[in-house]
Motif scaffolding. Structure first.
Motif, PDB file in Angstrom:
ATOM      1  N   ASN A 160       7.422 -97.954 -57.537  1.00 46.08           N
ATOM      2  CA  ASN A 160       8.566 -98.413 -57.092  1.00 46.08           C
ATOM      3  C   ASN A 160       9.881 -97.509 -57.307  1.00 46.08           C
ATOM      4  O   ASN A 160      10.093 -96.910 -58.083  1.00 46.08           O
ATOM      5  CB  ASN A 160       8.904 -99.917 -57.470  1.00 46.08           C
ATOM      6  CG  ASN A 160       7.791-100.912 -57.479  1.00 46.08           C
ATOM      7  OD1 ASN A 160       7.388-100.810 -56.317  1.00 46.08           O
ATOM      8  ND2 ASN A 160       7.460-101.630 -58.239  1.00 46.08           N
ATOM      9  N   GLN A 161      10.761 -97.696 -56.325  1.00 44.35           N
ATOM     10  CA  GLN A 161      12.081 -96.802 -56.440  1.00 44.35           C
ATOM     11  C   GLN A 161      13.096 -97.667 -57.006  1.00 44.35           C
ATOM     12  O   GLN A 161      13.268 -98.781 -56.476  1.00 44.35           O
ATOM     13  CB  GLN A 161      12.424 -96.384 -54.984  1.00 44.35           C
ATOM     14  CG  GLN A 161      13.554 -95.249 -55.087  1.00 44.35           C
ATOM     15  CD  GLN A 161      13.921 -94.898 -53.724  1.00 44.35           C
ATOM     16  OE1 GLN A 161      14.552 -95.675 -52.950  1.00 44.35           O
ATOM     17  NE2 GLN A 161      14.096 -93.561 -53.597  1.00 44.35           N
ATOM     18  N   VAL A 162      13.667 -97.019 -58.100  1.00 48.38           N
ATOM     19  CA  VAL A 162      14.607 -97.757 -58.845  1.00 48.38           C
ATOM     20  C   VAL A 162      15.941 -97.087 -58.620  1.00 48.38           C
ATOM     21  O   VAL A 162      16.062 -95.606 -58.725  1.00 48.38           O
ATOM     22  CB  VAL A 162      14.495 -97.678 -60.323  1.00 48.38           C
ATOM     23  CG1 VAL A 162      15.503 -98.251 -61.186  1.00 48.38           C
ATOM     24  CG2 VAL A 162      12.941 -98.478 -60.609  1.00 48.38           C
ATOM     25  N   VAL A 163      17.258 -97.688 -58.199  1.00 48.13           N
ATOM     26  CA  VAL A 163      18.305 -97.090 -57.852  1.00 48.13           C
ATOM     27  C   VAL A 163      19.230 -97.237 -59.165  1.00 48.13           C
ATOM     28  O   VAL A 163      19.655 -98.625 -59.318  1.00 48.13           O
ATOM     29  CB  VAL A 163      18.943 -97.663 -56.685  1.00 48.13           C
ATOM     30  CG1 VAL A 163      20.320 -97.061 -56.392  1.00 48.13           C
ATOM     31  CG2 VAL A 163      18.286 -97.463 -55.507  1.00 48.13           C
ATOM     32  N   HIS A 164      19.657 -96.217 -59.743  1.00 48.65           N
ATOM     33  CA  HIS A 164      20.350 -96.367 -61.152  1.00 48.65           C
ATOM     34  C   HIS A 164      22.022 -96.640 -60.762  1.00 48.65           C
ATOM     35  O   HIS A 164      22.474 -97.383 -61.393  1.00 48.65           O
ATOM     36  CB  HIS A 164      20.379 -95.208 -62.058  1.00 48.65           C
ATOM     37  CG  HIS A 164      18.716 -95.133 -62.587  1.00 48.65           C
ATOM     38  ND1 HIS A 164      18.291 -96.272 -63.294  1.00 48.65           N
ATOM     39  CD2 HIS A 164      17.834 -94.317 -62.241  1.00 48.65           C
ATOM     40  CE1 HIS A 164      16.814 -95.623 -63.347  1.00 48.65           C
ATOM     41  NE2 HIS A 164      16.756 -94.336 -63.120  1.00 48.65           N
ATOM     42  N   TRP A 165      22.425 -95.909 -59.715  1.00 51.79           N
ATOM     43  CA  TRP A 165      23.608 -96.268 -59.408  1.00 51.79           C
ATOM     44  C   TRP A 165      23.875 -95.746 -57.789  1.00 51.79           C
ATOM     45  O   TRP A 165      22.915 -94.851 -57.378  1.00 51.79           O
ATOM     46  CB  TRP A 165      24.739 -95.582 -60.323  1.00 51.79           C
ATOM     47  CG  TRP A 165      24.478 -94.205 -60.395  1.00 51.79           C
ATOM     48  CD1 TRP A 165      24.190 -93.309 -61.397  1.00 51.79           C
ATOM     49  CD2 TRP A 165      25.227 -93.025 -59.570  1.00 51.79           C
ATOM     50  NE1 TRP A 165      24.026 -92.101 -61.472  1.00 51.79           N
ATOM     51  CE2 TRP A 165      24.697 -91.649 -60.059  1.00 51.79           C
ATOM     52  CE3 TRP A 165      25.946 -93.008 -58.277  1.00 51.79           C
ATOM     53  CZ2 TRP A 165      24.962 -90.455 -59.458  1.00 51.79           C
ATOM     54  CZ3 TRP A 165      26.006 -91.586 -57.794  1.00 51.79           C
ATOM     55  CH2 TRP A 165      25.660 -90.366 -58.322  1.00 51.79           C
ATOM     56  N   GLN A 166      24.904 -96.071 -57.002  1.00 49.95           N
ATOM     57  CA  GLN A 166      25.077 -95.928 -55.904  1.00 49.95           C
ATOM     58  C   GLN A 166      26.496 -95.954 -55.225  1.00 49.95           C
ATOM     59  O   GLN A 166      27.228 -96.905 -55.886  1.00 49.95           O
ATOM     60  CB  GLN A 166      24.086 -96.780 -55.021  1.00 49.95           C
ATOM     61  CG  GLN A 166      24.355 -96.698 -53.416  1.00 49.95           C
ATOM     62  CD  GLN A 166      23.361 -97.426 -52.763  1.00 49.95           C
ATOM     63  OE1 GLN A 166      22.038 -97.391 -52.793  1.00 49.95           O
ATOM     64  NE2 GLN A 166      23.850 -98.409 -51.860  1.00 49.95           N
ATOM     65  N   THR A 167      26.839 -95.223 -54.400  1.00 49.73           N
ATOM     66  CA  THR A 167      28.234 -95.282 -53.815  1.00 49.73           C
ATOM     67  C   THR A 167      27.993 -95.114 -52.356  1.00 49.73           C
ATOM     68  O   THR A 167      27.183 -94.547 -51.895  1.00 49.73           O
ATOM     69  CB  THR A 167      29.094 -93.989 -54.218  1.00 49.73           C
ATOM     70  OG1 THR A 167      28.762 -92.922 -53.789  1.00 49.73           O
ATOM     71  CG2 THR A 167      29.242 -94.090 -55.810  1.00 49.73           C
ATOM     72  N   ARG A 168      29.000 -95.937 -51.866  1.00 49.44           N
ATOM     73  CA  ARG A 168      28.834 -95.691 -50.245  1.00 49.44           C
ATOM     74  C   ARG A 168      30.028 -95.646 -49.522  1.00 49.44           C
ATOM     75  O   ARG A 168      31.224 -96.514 -49.786  1.00 49.44           O
ATOM     76  CB  ARG A 168      28.026 -97.044 -49.662  1.00 49.44           C
ATOM     77  CG  ARG A 168      27.816 -97.234 -48.116  1.00 49.44           C
ATOM     78  CD  ARG A 168      26.999 -98.657 -47.736  1.00 49.44           C
ATOM     79  NE  ARG A 168      26.792 -98.319 -46.372  1.00 49.44           N
ATOM     80  CZ  ARG A 168      25.446 -98.294 -46.120  1.00 49.44           C
ATOM     81  NH1 ARG A 168      24.393 -98.620 -46.965  1.00 49.44           N
ATOM     82  NH2 ARG A 168      24.959 -98.362 -44.706  1.00 49.44           N
ATOM     83  N   ASP A 169      30.257 -94.768 -48.521  1.00 50.66           N
ATOM     84  CA  ASP A 169      31.650 -94.523 -47.833  1.00 50.66           C
ATOM     85  C   ASP A 169      31.251 -94.482 -46.622  1.00 50.66           C
ATOM     86  O   ASP A 169      30.514 -93.838 -46.001  1.00 50.66           O
ATOM     87  CB  ASP A 169      32.157 -93.214 -48.389  1.00 50.66           C
ATOM     88  CG  ASP A 169      32.424 -93.064 -49.932  1.00 50.66           C
ATOM     89  OD1 ASP A 169      32.913 -93.804 -50.472  1.00 50.66           O
ATOM     90  OD2 ASP A 169      31.886 -92.242 -50.459  1.00 50.66           O
ATOM     91  N   SER A 170      32.154 -95.317 -45.865  1.00 47.70           N
ATOM     92  CA  SER A 170      32.133 -95.204 -44.299  1.00 47.70           C
ATOM     93  C   SER A 170      32.788 -93.998 -43.736  1.00 47.70           C
ATOM     94  O   SER A 170      33.789 -93.454 -44.074  1.00 47.70           O
ATOM     95  CB  SER A 170      32.865 -96.392 -43.728  1.00 47.70           C
ATOM     96  OG  SER A 170      32.668 -96.368 -42.223  1.00 47.70           O
TER      97      SER A 170
END
Length: 390
Positions: free
Chosen positions: A112-122
């Motif tokens: 399984n893919q584990v996301v440790h941190w994430q940012t999202r910009d439009s």
């Protein structure tokens, strides 16, 4: 019984087809017919402009749709997202798209893919843009790879850890709507560019939904006429089954299907002959001379004697014999019965009588032959006797 069931099944099947094709006649069915199609397609193209002269690239040179770009020579990646559609009614479509930049750290754990941190910009938004039939709408956004690397490093320094692998995604979330033949369809899709950034190079790949079609349908009534096979094949099959059943009834009444004792005895012998083939040798059975003939009731009995005395069973036509010391054990196979002969001919005499007669015939043959052929010498006779006498 099996043949009777088969003929009964043929009769019933033929009767059903005959009733269905001649009594029910033509069949009226309602089917869904396609009256219009709307197709939506989307895709990503990417490229980068070379910002400085190198031995292999010149400043201002455009690189497009490559799997790898050089970070220092072409640091900024342009992604162009396109939505197009084709409507058989010529209707326009309305699309809305949100383009975002996602930076995240991911890791595979137990599949399984584990996301440790994430940012999202439009990055850009297309809101309710109308696209004419056969046309497309496109928008281009740019991302600077060194800036992304610096931002990633800052996040990792802030966290004090750099778990997993850094992944950069250029994501397009799109909704497209149109109508065909009065029926409205809505298509929702997510396409993306995947970027693996690095100090010297960055790799790019795309994942898009591709083309999707939507069909507008309406119910259509259609009449299906019986085929010639159903019209004529059903009655023929039914009559054939009835004739077969009548024949079977007649055959049973006249006794043609009865297995006589003679046929049963012959069948049992043939099975035994196949089972004991390894104990049987084809050879001329010698004369009895001074041996005592001992008839046996079956080939299996004769094979048992051969096994117990370590001898071979000699086969000479329908005659079988085992020579043990001063005895010659014999058996005569039941005569074959022609299955096409009349029941009277097949069952006139019981198999036991046949066997007794045959055994007597063998005894007579052995003794008579020994008398009549006393002076005759078979080329293999002496060898055969030697082999059985051990």
């Amino acid at each position: 019984m099996l043949i009777l069931l088969v003929t009964l099944a043929l009769t019933l099947a033929g009767g059903y087809v005959t009733y269905d094709s001649h009594v029910d006649g033509a069949e009226t069915v309602t089917e869904q017919q396609t009256v219009g199609t709307w197709t939506v397609e989307s895709g990503f193209e990417h490229g980068a402009t070379v910002t400085r002269d190198t031995e292999v690239f010149s400043a201002g040179e455009q690189l497009s749709n490559r799997s790898l770009y050089f970070t220092t020579a072409s640091p900024e990646l342009d992604g162009t997202y396109t939505v197009s559609h084709d409507n058989t009614d010529g209707n326009a479509a309305v699309t809305s798209t949100n383009l975002s930049l996602i930076i995240r750290a991911v890791e595979e754990r137990n599949g399984n893919q584990v996301v440790h941190w994430q940012t999202r910009d439009s990055l850009d938004t297309l809101d309710a843009v109308e696209i004419e039939d056969g046309e497309s709408a496109a928008t281009t956004v740019s991302v600077d790879i060194p800036t992304i690397l610096n931002r990633t490093e800052a996040i990792q320094n802030d966290l004090g850890a750099a778990p997993g692998q850094t992944e950069v995604l250029l994501v397009a979330d799109t909704t497209v709507e149109s109508s065909v033949d009065g029926e409205t369809f809505t298509d929702t899709r997510t396409d993306r560019i995947e970027i693996v950034p690095g100090q010297s190079v960055y790799r790019v790949s795309t994942t898009t939904t591709g083309a999707t079609s939507y069909d507008a349908t309406e119910p259509v009534t259609r009449t299906i006429e019986p085929t010639r096979l159903e019209l004529y094949g059903g009655p023929v099959l039914c009559v054939f089954g009835l004739v077969c059943m009548a024949f079977l009834g007649t055959a049973r009444w006249r006794g043609w299907l009865v297995v006589t004792d003679r046929e049963r005895a012959r069948n049992e012998f043939e099975r035994a002959r196949n089972d004991f083939d390894e104990w049987i040798s084809t050879a001329r059975i010698p004369d009895t001379d001074d041996r005592t003939p001992v008839p046996t009731n079956s080939l299996a009995d004769l094979v048992d004697i051969a096994i117990d005395s370590d001898r071979r069973v000699l086969e000479d036509g329908d005659q079988y014999a085992v020579l043990v010391d001063n005895e010659i054990y014999t058996y005569t196979a039941p005569p074959a019965v022609d299955p096409l002969s009349s029941p009277v001919a097949r069952g006139t005499e019981p198999a036991s009588e046949d066997r007794d007669d045959a055994t007597a015939s063998l005894s007579s043959l052995l003794f008579n032959d020994s008398t009549e052929d006393a002076d005759a010498t078979h080329p293999n006779e002496s060898d055969t006797r030697d082999s059985n006498d051990g």
